[in-house]
Scaffold this active site. Structure first.
Site, PDB file in Angstrom:
ATOM      1  N   ARG A  72       0.763  -1.199   0.048  1.00 27.33           N
ATOM      2  CA  ARG A  72      -0.044  -0.222   0.106  1.00 27.33           C
ATOM      3  C   ARG A  72       1.008   1.234   0.100  1.00 27.33           C
ATOM      4  O   ARG A  72       0.463   2.387   0.789  1.00 27.33           O
ATOM      5  CB  ARG A  72      -0.688   0.104   1.161  1.00 27.33           C
ATOM      6  N   GLU A  78      -5.802   1.967   7.038  1.00 35.60           N
ATOM      7  CA  GLU A  78      -5.586   1.653   5.523  1.00 35.60           C
ATOM      8  C   GLU A  78      -6.209   2.761   4.842  1.00 35.60           C
ATOM      9  O   GLU A  78      -5.866   3.559   4.177  1.00 35.60           O
ATOM     10  CB  GLU A  78      -6.127   0.538   5.038  1.00 35.60           C
ATOM     11  N   SER A 129     -11.286  -1.708   3.646  1.00 32.20           N
ATOM     12  CA  SER A 129     -10.625  -2.153   4.794  1.00 32.20           C
ATOM     13  C   SER A 129     -10.058  -0.892   5.606  1.00 32.20           C
ATOM     14  O   SER A 129      -9.415  -0.139   5.199  1.00 32.20           O
ATOM     15  CB  SER A 129      -9.282  -3.021   4.704  1.00 32.20           C
TER      16      SER A 129
END
Ligand SMILES: Cc1cc2nc3c(=O)[nH]c(=O)nc-3n(C[C@H](O)[C@H](O)[C@H](O)COP(=O)(O)OP(=O)(O)OC[C@H]3O[C@@H](n4cnc5c(N)ncnc54)[C@H](O)[C@@H]3O)c2cc1C
Length: 311
Positions: free
Chosen positions: A162, A307, A215
């Site tokens: 990420r 996230e 998420s």
């Protein structure tokens, strides 16, 4: 061209957020440049510009955004052999479908992944052992500080879990304009089936019937937890993109499945998704995030990392 006081909840998949003081949508690089010039006359602070894709990873504040939100709709989609050139505002589902129609393999893992190409590259979106960075050949961006166009190859994009250069000091003032992907020739029906499997998996496991931002937390690398925690969750460990304990399991263990505050709750279907079930406010979501971090730390000694991004 710039509008004022535009409610951001309309532009976020969790349907939360107060007004942006200034807002505009751009369809081309020249429009983008024009808007930045206009902003320089109104305010000029580049730190007050926020580039928006589909808003599938963002929690906007209830008080809104004091600055300029630019929604990027640069939407090119072109194929040359096994290479595809896509605009930064192109929707991932459209790109994935285009690849499958053209018998180009490489995005099967991304079936059902929402958002735009630009948002996906910035956060190196990934699932099912695949990441956007895997098929990148080149990314073109506009540096808002210098007005220069930059081109980076995959290595220069510094993709990680990420993570990419566009999240770092070097690239955070850049707007992703285009991306060139390198794919492989494949069998159209096989690609379609594999992509659809991922879509079906998401429909079955994720609470897609309620507004959400995917998420809430990153999964937890097994390398960062104690051996007792690792043992307790041994059967749930996933190798994606390296051995991780799914955060949903830690949230269930901490008793947070279905826990609600105001109009937001940890989904019963997938507890790492916070859903807006009844006109939730950003402060409800933030309170849930804070409770989860505290509970999981107390019970498992694990520091959860968000996230989603709070703006
Ligand atoms: C139901 C659901 C499922 C999801 N599943 C996954 C998943 O499996 N894997 C995963 O990784 N993510 C997942 N996500 C999160 C999200 O979809 C991805 O992070 C997506 O890539 C974000 O793209 P976006 O266009 O919506 O970005 P936005 O949410 O609009 O923006 C995210 C960030 O990217 C920046 N940005 C956007 N466009 C540009 C641009 N052109 N140039 C520079 N910066 C830009 C924004 O400024 C912001 O900082 C999911 C979300 C939802 C709602």
């Amino acid at each position: 061209m710039l509008s004022q006081n535009i409610p951001l909840k309309k532009y976020s998949s969790i349907k939360i957020g107060g007004p942006a003081s200034y807002f505009c949508e751009v369809n081309s690089v020249s429009q983008l440049k024009q808007v930045i010039k206009q902003w320089r006359e109104i305010d000029g602070d580049l730190n007050k510009i926020f580039v928006l894709g589909e808003g599938t990873n963002i929690l906007f504040s209830d008080s809104g955004y004091d600055g300029l939100v630019i929604k990027n709709n640069i939407n090119l989609l072109e194929r040359k052999g096994t290479q595809v050139l896509a605009g930064g505002g192109m929707l991932m589902p459209t790109l994935i479908n285009f690849c499958s129609q053209n018998a180009l393999s490489g995005f099967e893992w991304a079936g059902g992944l929402p958002g735009t190409v630009g948002g996906g590259i910035r956060g190196n979106a990934g699932a099912f052992l695949g990441e956007i960075g895997d098929s990148i050949l080149e990314v073109e961006s506009l540096d808002l500080r210098t007005f220069k166009i930059k081109k980076r190859n995959r290595k220069e994009c510094q993709f990680g879990y990420r993570q990419s250069v566009f999240k770092t000091e070097e690239g955070k003032k850049e707007v992703i304009l285009y991306a060139k992907f390198k794919l492989k020739k494949g069998d159209r029906e096989e690609i379609k089936t594999k992509t659809q499997e991922k879509v079906d998996y998401r429909i079955e496991r994720h609470p897609l019937d309620l507004p959400n931002v995917g998420s809430a937390f990153k999964n937890v690398p097994t390398s960062s937890v104690s051996s007792s925690v690792k043992k307790e969750f041994e059967k749930s460990i996933k190798p994606d993109p390296f051995p991780v304990i799914p955060t949903a399991k830690l949230l269930i263990g901490a008793g947070l499945k279905g826990k609600s505050i105001g109009g937001a709750k940890f989904s019963e279907k997938h507890p790492n998704f916070i859903v807006n079930f009844n006109r939730a406010k950003a402060e409800d979501v933030l309170a849930l995030i804070s409770i989860a971090k505290k509970s999981v730390k107390e019970k498992y000694g694990v520091d959860l990392e968000e996230e989603i991004m709070f703006v």
